[in-house]
Design an enzyme around this catalytic site. Structure first.
Site, PDB file in Angstrom:
ATOM      1  N   LEU A  13      32.075  -8.670 -56.486  1.00  0.00           N
ATOM      2  CA  LEU A  13      31.550  -7.697 -57.442  1.00  0.00           C
ATOM      3  C   LEU A  13      32.425  -6.456 -57.454  1.00  0.00           C
ATOM      4  O   LEU A  13      33.031  -6.088 -56.444  1.00  0.00           O
ATOM      5  CB  LEU A  13      30.116  -7.291 -57.068  1.00  0.00           C
ATOM      6  CG  LEU A  13      29.052  -8.393 -57.018  1.00  0.00           C
ATOM      7  CD1 LEU A  13      27.703  -7.790 -56.639  1.00  0.00           C
ATOM      8  CD2 LEU A  13      28.958  -9.128 -58.346  1.00  0.00           C
ATOM      9  N   ASP A  14      32.457  -5.775 -58.598  1.00  0.00           N
ATOM     10  CA  ASP A  14      33.125  -4.490 -58.678  1.00  0.00           C
ATOM     11  C   ASP A  14      32.441  -3.502 -57.736  1.00  0.00           C
ATOM     12  O   ASP A  14      31.261  -3.655 -57.388  1.00  0.00           O
ATOM     13  CB  ASP A  14      33.068  -3.931 -60.102  1.00  0.00           C
ATOM     14  CG  ASP A  14      33.828  -4.782 -61.100  1.00  0.00           C
ATOM     15  OD1 ASP A  14      34.789  -5.455 -60.694  1.00  0.00           O
ATOM     16  OD2 ASP A  14      33.459  -4.772 -62.288  1.00  0.00           O
ATOM     17  N   ARG A  15      33.167  -2.474 -57.377  1.00  0.00           N
ATOM     18  CA  ARG A  15      32.647  -1.487 -56.425  1.00  0.00           C
ATOM     19  C   ARG A  15      31.285  -0.937 -56.831  1.00  0.00           C
ATOM     20  O   ARG A  15      30.372  -0.830 -56.014  1.00  0.00           O
ATOM     21  CB  ARG A  15      33.656  -0.338 -56.276  1.00  0.00           C
ATOM     22  CG  ARG A  15      33.175   0.782 -55.362  1.00  0.00           C
ATOM     23  CD  ARG A  15      34.168   1.926 -55.326  1.00  0.00           C
ATOM     24  NE  ARG A  15      33.655   3.032 -54.535  1.00  0.00           N
ATOM     25  CZ  ARG A  15      34.257   4.224 -54.430  1.00  0.00           C
ATOM     26  NH1 ARG A  15      35.403   4.433 -55.065  1.00  0.00           N
ATOM     27  NH2 ARG A  15      33.720   5.175 -53.702  1.00  0.00           N
TER      28      ARG A  15
END
Length: 299
Positions: free
Chosen positions: A131-133
C-alpha cells in the site's frame, strides 16, 4: 519448515510433482541446494521415481532476516497469523518498505521486530499487497518462499479479491462502473497517467453513498498498477479527497488520500480454506464521513 504431500496420480518426475504443488523453479533450486527431500521417510535426490501413494516431504531452509534491515519495536496490528501468512492492519502514514525517507520504522522493520519477539523460524517478510504510505488497511504478507510463490500465482490468476473504500470528489453519476484505461508513469512527475503506451489497468467500482460534494465508493482491483485507484479516478475528474498528488481537494480534515484497503479474500492454497479479512476504517475516515453527512443533511 517441513511440508508434505501424497502422490495421488502418476507423475513423470519429482520436479513436475512439486511444481504441481506450487513449488516454483527458484524454490526447487533452493531446495536442492539447501533443503531436504524425503519420500516415504527416506532422504532422496531429485532423480527419484514417484508412484501413486508415495508421501513426499520437503524441508525448506529457514529464511534468516537481513542484518542490514533495522529492527523496530513498534507493535503491529495483526489480523491473522499462521505458518504461511501474516495479515496486518496498516495505519495511514506508515511506509511499507524501507527507503531513503525512512529506513528504521517502516512496516517491514516492525514485522522484523514482531518476528524477533516471537522467535519465528522464517524472518523475511514477502509483501504481497503493498500500500502507499498514506493508504490504510489490510496488508498481506507471505511468511516463506513457497507461500510467496503460491500467492503470486493466485494473484496472476485473478483469484484474490481485494476491495477498497475510497471517497472521491464530486458526485459520480453511475452506481457501478469499470474504468478500463492503461496507466503509465508521468515523465514529468511522480504520478501515474492514462496513456496508450501504458500497461492495462481495470478498476471496478460501486457507489455506496453520495454526499453534496463527494462520493463513497467500494473498489475492486482487477489489476495491480501503481496508484491505480488514485490515477483512474483523477482521470474521471473525480480525484480522491485529500490526494494532493492528483489535485484532490481537502474536506473534513482529511489531510491524506481517502483510500482504505478494506477487505481481502482468497482460497488458502495450503488448506483449501476460504480466508477473508477486514480492516475497519480509521478515525480520520470516520470524521470525514461524519462531516460529509452533516453537510448533506444541512446540520
Amino acid at each position: 519448515m517441513e511440508l508434505t504431500w501424497q502422490v495421488t496420480a502418476p507423475v513423470t518426475s519429482l520436479k513436475r510433482f512439486l511444481n504441481q504443488q506450487g513449488v516454483s523453479h527458484r524454490v526447487f533450486s533452493d531446495l536442492k541446494e539447501n533443503g531436504t527431500i524425503r519420500v516415504n521417510d527416506t532422504v532422496v535426490t531429485p532423480a527419484v521415481t514417484l508412484k501413486a501413494g508415495d508421501v513426499v516431504a520437503v524441508t525448506l531452509p529457514a529464511e534468516a532476516d537481513d542484518p542490514d534491515v533495522a529492527t523496530s519495536t513498534v507493535p503491529i496490528t495483526v489480523l491473522f497469523e499462521n505458518r504461511d501468512w501474516l495479515v496486518i492492519d496498516k495505519p495511514a502514514g506508515l511506509n511499507v518498505v524501507p527507503g531513503p525517507a525512512n529506513r528504521t520504522d517502516t512496516l517491514v522493520n516492525r514485522i522484523k521486530g514482531h518476528w524477533a519477539q516471537t522467535q519465528a523460524e522464517n524472518r523475511v517478510p514477502h509483501i504481497l499487497t503493498r500500500l502507499d504510505r498514506f493508504t490504510s488497511g489490510v496488508v498481506w504478507v507471505a511468511r516463506h518462499r513457497l507461500a510467496n510463490s503460491l500467492a503470486s500465482q493466485l494473484q496472476a490468476q485473478h483469484q484474490v479479491d481485494k476491495r477498497y473504500l475510497a471517497i472521491v470528489s464530486g458526485r459520480l453519476s453511475q452506481d457501478h462502473g469499470m474504468i478500463d484505461e492503461p496507466l503509465a508513469s508521468d515523465p514529468t512527475g511522480y504520478n501515474q497517467m492514462v496513456s496508450p503506451a501504458g500497461k492495462p489497468a481495470q478498476t471496478e467500482y460501486w457507489v455506496k453513498e453520495r454526499f453534496d460534494q463527494a462520493t463513497l465508493v467500494e473498489v475492486k482491483l482487477h489489476t495491480g498498477r501503481t496508484h491505480q485507484i488514485r490515477a483512474h479516478f483523477a482521470y474521471l475528474d473525480h480525484p480522491l479527497i485529500g490526494d494532493h498528488l492528483y489535485d484532490g481537494p481537502e474536506m473534513g480534515g482529511m489531510a491524506r488520500q481517502a483510500l482504505h484497503a478494506h477487505t481481502l479474500s482468497f482460497t488458502d492454497p495450503f488448506t483449501q480454506e476460504n480466508r477473508s479479512f477486514m480492516s475497519e476504517v480509521p478515525a480520520d475516515w470516520q470524521q470525514l464521513v461524519k462531516q460529509l453527512r452533516s453537510d448533506r443533511n444541512g446540520n
